[in-house]
Write an enzyme that holds these catalytic residues in place. Structure first.
Site, PDB file in Angstrom:
ATOM      1  N   GLN A   1      -8.808  -7.391 -10.639  1.00 52.79           N
ATOM      2  CA  GLN A   1      -9.498  -6.209 -10.104  1.00 52.79           C
ATOM      3  C   GLN A   1      -9.070  -4.949 -10.874  1.00 52.79           C
ATOM      4  OE1 GLN A   1     -10.153  -5.196  -5.752  1.00 52.79           O
ATOM      5  NE2 GLN A   1      -8.306  -4.008  -6.092  1.00 52.79           N
TER       6      GLN A   1
ATOM      7  N   HIS B   1       0.847  -1.211   0.000  1.00 52.19           N
ATOM      8  CA  HIS B   1       0.000   0.000   0.000  1.00 52.19           C
ATOM      9  C   HIS B   1       0.884   1.264   0.000  1.00 52.19           C
ATOM     10  CE1 HIS B   1      -2.837  -2.843   2.167  1.00 52.19           C
ATOM     11  NE2 HIS B   1      -3.618  -2.375   1.219  1.00 52.19           N
TER      12      HIS B   1
HETATM   13  O1  PAF Z   1      -8.077  -3.899  -3.258  1.00 55.64           O
HETATM   14  C1  PAF Z   1      -8.725  -3.527  -2.250  1.00 55.64           C
HETATM   15  O2  PAF Z   1      -8.171  -3.299  -1.175  1.00 55.64           O
HETATM   16  C2  PAF Z   1     -10.236  -3.349  -2.364  1.00 55.64           C
HETATM   17  O3  PAF Z   1     -10.792  -4.301  -3.206  1.00 55.64           O
HETATM   18  C3  PAF Z   1     -10.639  -1.920  -2.778  1.00 55.64           C
HETATM   19  C4  PAF Z   1     -10.153  -1.596  -4.183  1.00 55.64           C
HETATM   20  C5  PAF Z   1     -10.090  -0.917  -1.788  1.00 55.64           C
HETATM   21  C6  PAF Z   1     -12.177  -1.815  -2.792  1.00 55.64           C
HETATM   22  O4  PAF Z   1     -12.716  -2.074  -1.553  1.00 55.64           O
END
Ligand code: PAF
Length: 216
Positions: free
Chosen positions: A155, A37
């Site tokens: 995603q 992150h």
């Molecule tokens: O990847 C994640 O942490 C989640 O899927 C996100 C994109 C924050 C959506 O809740």
């Protein structure tokens, strides 16, 4: 660093930055932040004048009976880390702010096809939950750039497709996966793995890397 919980206060703050022609980069997260992150935040900082990070464990993307309740929540620690990276704003709304009405009957944003294959085959409704919350967050933040990890590659593609289909004026940037020394991709859910499972997971990466090299 501002820490904001209400969508209304978020909009007001963003409006004032936009009036000063400040560009905005956005990093949506579910918290329990790790090096992966933090790398997204670093990339976001290179892309815009202001960086907004959301921390929201989105119930809509968890299947009934899965790990929503148990999902690691470390808000204060996350906020401290973001502060040390000089993030401008952390948005950490309660569930009731994002789903003010009955969540199960609220509007969904769905990317058919891409959401139903690979991981989506085994997690019905998961990607609809992701695209719905990301669409809501995009509407609130209206970022110029949104940054996602390539770790969740499906995603990333689904969100790019959603942004394109719905004409969101946002650049969706993908960032290379950050790995532990063993090769295991950093992930909040790694803490669910036993030592043996960690070794197996790391082996998957080295085997796939090897196979890819041989195919090339
Ligand atoms: O990847 C994640 O942490 C989640 O899927 C996100 C994109 C924050 C959506 O809740």
């Amino acid at each position: 660093m501002l820490t904001i919980e209400s969508p209304q206060s978020l909009r007001e703050q963003l409006y004032s930055w936009r009036r000063q022609s400040q560009s905005i980069a956005f990093v949506p997260t579910m918290g329990n932040l790790h090096q992966g992150h933090l790398r997204l935040v670093e990339v976001a900082k290179q892309q815009a004048a202001k960086v907004v990070v959301s921390i929201f464990v989105n119930p809509l993307q968890f299947a009934p009976g899965s790990d929503f309740e148990a999902y690691p929540r470390t808000l204060q620690q996350d906020v401290n880390q973001l502060q040390s990276l000089d993030v401008d704003l952390v948005f950490c709304p309660p569930v009731s702010a994002i789903y003010p009405e009955n969540m199960n009957e609220s509007t969904r944003v769905i990317v058919p096809g891409l959401s139903d294959i690979l991981c989506g085959r085994f997690r019905p409704g998961h990607f609809a939950g992701v695209t719905t919350v990301v669409a809501k967050l995009f509407n609130l933040v209206q970022p110029d750039v949104a940054v996602f990890g390539e770790k969740d590659y499906q995603q990333l593609l689904i969100i790019r497709r959603m942004a394109e289909d719905l004409f969101y004026p946002v650049k969706v940037a993908g960032v290379e996966t950050v790995r532990e020394a063993s090769g295991l991709a950093m992930s909040s859910r790694n803490q669910y793995l036993s030592d043996a499972e960690r070794r197996t997971a790391a082996m998957l990466f080295s085997t796939l890397t090897n196979v890819a090299a041989q195919v090339k």
